[in-house]
Design a protein around this motif. Structure first.
Motif, PDB file in Angstrom:
ATOM      1  N   GLU A 227      49.409  58.366  53.465  1.00  0.00           N
ATOM      2  CA  GLU A 227      49.632  57.784  54.705  1.00  0.00           C
ATOM      3  C   GLU A 227      49.301  58.928  55.601  1.00  0.00           C
ATOM      4  O   GLU A 227      48.783  58.858  56.863  1.00  0.00           O
ATOM      5  CB  GLU A 227      50.866  57.746  54.978  1.00  0.00           C
ATOM      6  CG  GLU A 227      51.475  56.417  54.236  1.00  0.00           C
ATOM      7  CD  GLU A 227      50.863  55.094  54.506  1.00  0.00           C
ATOM      8  OE1 GLU A 227      50.671  55.216  55.967  1.00  0.00           O
ATOM      9  OE2 GLU A 227      50.301  54.363  54.047  1.00  0.00           O
ATOM     10  N   GLU A 228      49.384  60.245  55.315  1.00  0.00           N
ATOM     11  CA  GLU A 228      49.109  61.396  56.124  1.00  0.00           C
ATOM     12  C   GLU A 228      47.658  61.414  56.273  1.00  0.00           C
ATOM     13  O   GLU A 228      47.024  61.681  57.785  1.00  0.00           O
ATOM     14  CB  GLU A 228      49.454  62.681  55.691  1.00  0.00           C
ATOM     15  CG  GLU A 228      49.310  63.826  56.721  1.00  0.00           C
ATOM     16  CD  GLU A 228      49.722  65.188  56.243  1.00  0.00           C
ATOM     17  OE1 GLU A 228      49.400  66.109  56.932  1.00  0.00           O
ATOM     18  OE2 GLU A 228      50.314  65.233  54.995  1.00  0.00           O
ATOM     19  N   LYS A 231      46.466  58.490  58.515  1.00  0.00           N
ATOM     20  CA  LYS A 231      46.565  58.649  59.892  1.00  0.00           C
ATOM     21  C   LYS A 231      45.452  59.565  60.613  1.00  0.00           C
ATOM     22  O   LYS A 231      45.345  59.325  61.644  1.00  0.00           O
ATOM     23  CB  LYS A 231      48.050  59.306  60.093  1.00  0.00           C
ATOM     24  CG  LYS A 231      48.169  59.215  61.407  1.00  0.00           C
ATOM     25  CD  LYS A 231      49.896  60.037  61.509  1.00  0.00           C
ATOM     26  CE  LYS A 231      50.517  59.845  63.083  1.00  0.00           C
ATOM     27  NZ  LYS A 231      50.020  60.910  63.784  1.00  0.00           N
ATOM     28  N   GLU A 235      43.111  57.866  63.312  1.00  0.00           N
ATOM     29  CA  GLU A 235      43.070  58.518  64.962  1.00  0.00           C
ATOM     30  C   GLU A 235      42.190  59.741  65.195  1.00  0.00           C
ATOM     31  O   GLU A 235      41.905  59.660  66.257  1.00  0.00           O
ATOM     32  CB  GLU A 235      44.730  59.427  64.849  1.00  0.00           C
ATOM     33  CG  GLU A 235      45.711  58.385  64.848  1.00  0.00           C
ATOM     34  CD  GLU A 235      47.085  59.026  64.848  1.00  0.00           C
ATOM     35  OE1 GLU A 235      46.989  60.048  65.104  1.00  0.00           O
ATOM     36  OE2 GLU A 235      48.193  58.085  64.784  1.00  0.00           O
TER      37      GLU A 235
END
Length: 356
Positions: A227-228, A231, A235
């Motif tokens: 998930e990190e 992201k 982004e």
């Protein structure tokens, strides 16, 4: 009649001048990479697009394409993608591969294809249909993969092998066998690439690009990312990829780009996937190389990617790959039916309206 002239790959380069960049002495890449082994004389790669606006759902057309691909002599692999272009049209795109030209020719001339692409076919008012099909001799294509993955374009049906031919400028050219004896140059300067948006609605237009235009499909897959990391990618990195893809499309005379689109891949039933790719045509391999090596829009992509690597201690699960090919003029089909005037290569139809 064949869609193009038959042409096999050239293997004998004895006595021919070398044009390759040459693998640096004692070159040891810092990361592992793999490349496809082309076991057939050529592959055929086709993009089949359904273009709609006003929120129209072209389910009937999508089903027709899916059924056509499942007929005898259909492709060995099918990907599906969605692209919303600058004119706010939605393009539903099938990215399909055949592992030989003869099978494609049989499929392309079958009655099941004629019924939706024959000369008398006209799409409904709010639908455009387009196809960009290329037959690529095995010495005019290269691939690179960040992992030993068998779900990347041609690796779905061809073997891949470990390679050291990467991580130096010129390695992309070196992986194209024909570059050992052919500069793969174009007769055109990029300054000619001034778009002209002529009337195309309701028309069927074929574009005839010259020898040695260059096709790249460069892809990203973040399915395995944490998930990190996901992201960070979405982004930090993805915005620069989309920005770069749009910049080269809007500035052809500066970059040598004929067409570029950033697409999101979806499953064959339309479900979302954590995959995307840019599909672009350049006037030549040299124009792609020049943009990749020195243009600010591409250097920015490199910068954000290395920022991502540093942030995650160089241990990332983002899968990257690309396919690059140099195309022969007599083995391409670029055809657009009832499409808006900046679709694909249509904006250069005034330059390449006649057979080369």
């Amino acid at each position: 009649m064949n869609a193009w002239k038959s042409s096999g790959a050239r293997d004998d380069i004895t006595g021919r001048k070398k044009f390759m960049a040459a693998l640096p002495l004692n070159h040891e890449p810092k990361s592992n990479a793999w490349t496809a082994e082309f076991t057939t004389a050529c592959i055929v790669f086709g993009q089949f697009g359904i273009q709609t606006r006003n929120g129209m759902n072209p389910t009937g057309y999508i089903d027709q394409f899916l059924q056509a691909f499942q007929t005898p002599d259909g492709p060995v692999h099918v990907d599906r993608a969605v692209h919303q272009d600058i004119d706010e049209y939605v393009n539903h795109i099938f990215l399909v591969y055949w592992d030989n030209q003869e099978t494609f020719e049989k499929w392309n001339s079958s009655s099941s294809i004629e019924k939706y692409w024959g000369e008398g076919v006209k799409p409904v008012q709010d639908v455009g249909l387009w196809r960009e099909i290329v037959c690529i001799p095995n010495d005019h294509i290269e691939t690179i993969h960040s992992g030993e993955n068998h779900d990347n374009g041609v690796s779905n049906f061809l073997p891949i092998k470990y390679t050291k031919v990467h991580e130096y400028w010129g390695s992309m050219r070196d992986r194209i066998q024909a570059s050992a004896h052919d500069r793969l140059d174009t007769a055109y300067d990029k300054n000619i690439l001034e778009p002209a948006l002529g009337a195309s609605s309701g028309k069927r237009i074929r574009v005839y690009p010259p020898d040695h235009i260059c096709l790249i499909r460069t892809a990203q897959n973040w399915i395995q990312c944490s998930e990190e990391e996901r992201k960070t990618y979405l982004e930090l990195v993805e915005p620069t990829l989309k920005e770069g893809s749009e910049y080269i499309r809007q500035n052809p005379a500066e970059t040598g780009c004929l067409s570029s689109k950033f697409v999101y891949e979806v499953g064959l039933t339309g479900d979302s996937l954590d995959k995307s790719c840019t599909i672009a045509y350049f006037l030549s391999l040299a124009h792609l190389e020049e943009w990749a090596k020195s243009h600010p829009s591409h250097l920015k992509i490199y910068k954000t990617f290395f920022e991502m690597l540093q942030k995650h201690n160089y241990a990332t699960e983002l899968a990257l790959w690309h396919e690059v090919s140099v195309l022969k003029a007599d083995q391409v089909i670029f055809e657009y039916m009832n499409c808006h005037s900046s679709t694909g290569l249509l904006q250069f139809a005034h330059l390449f309206a006649e057979k080369p």
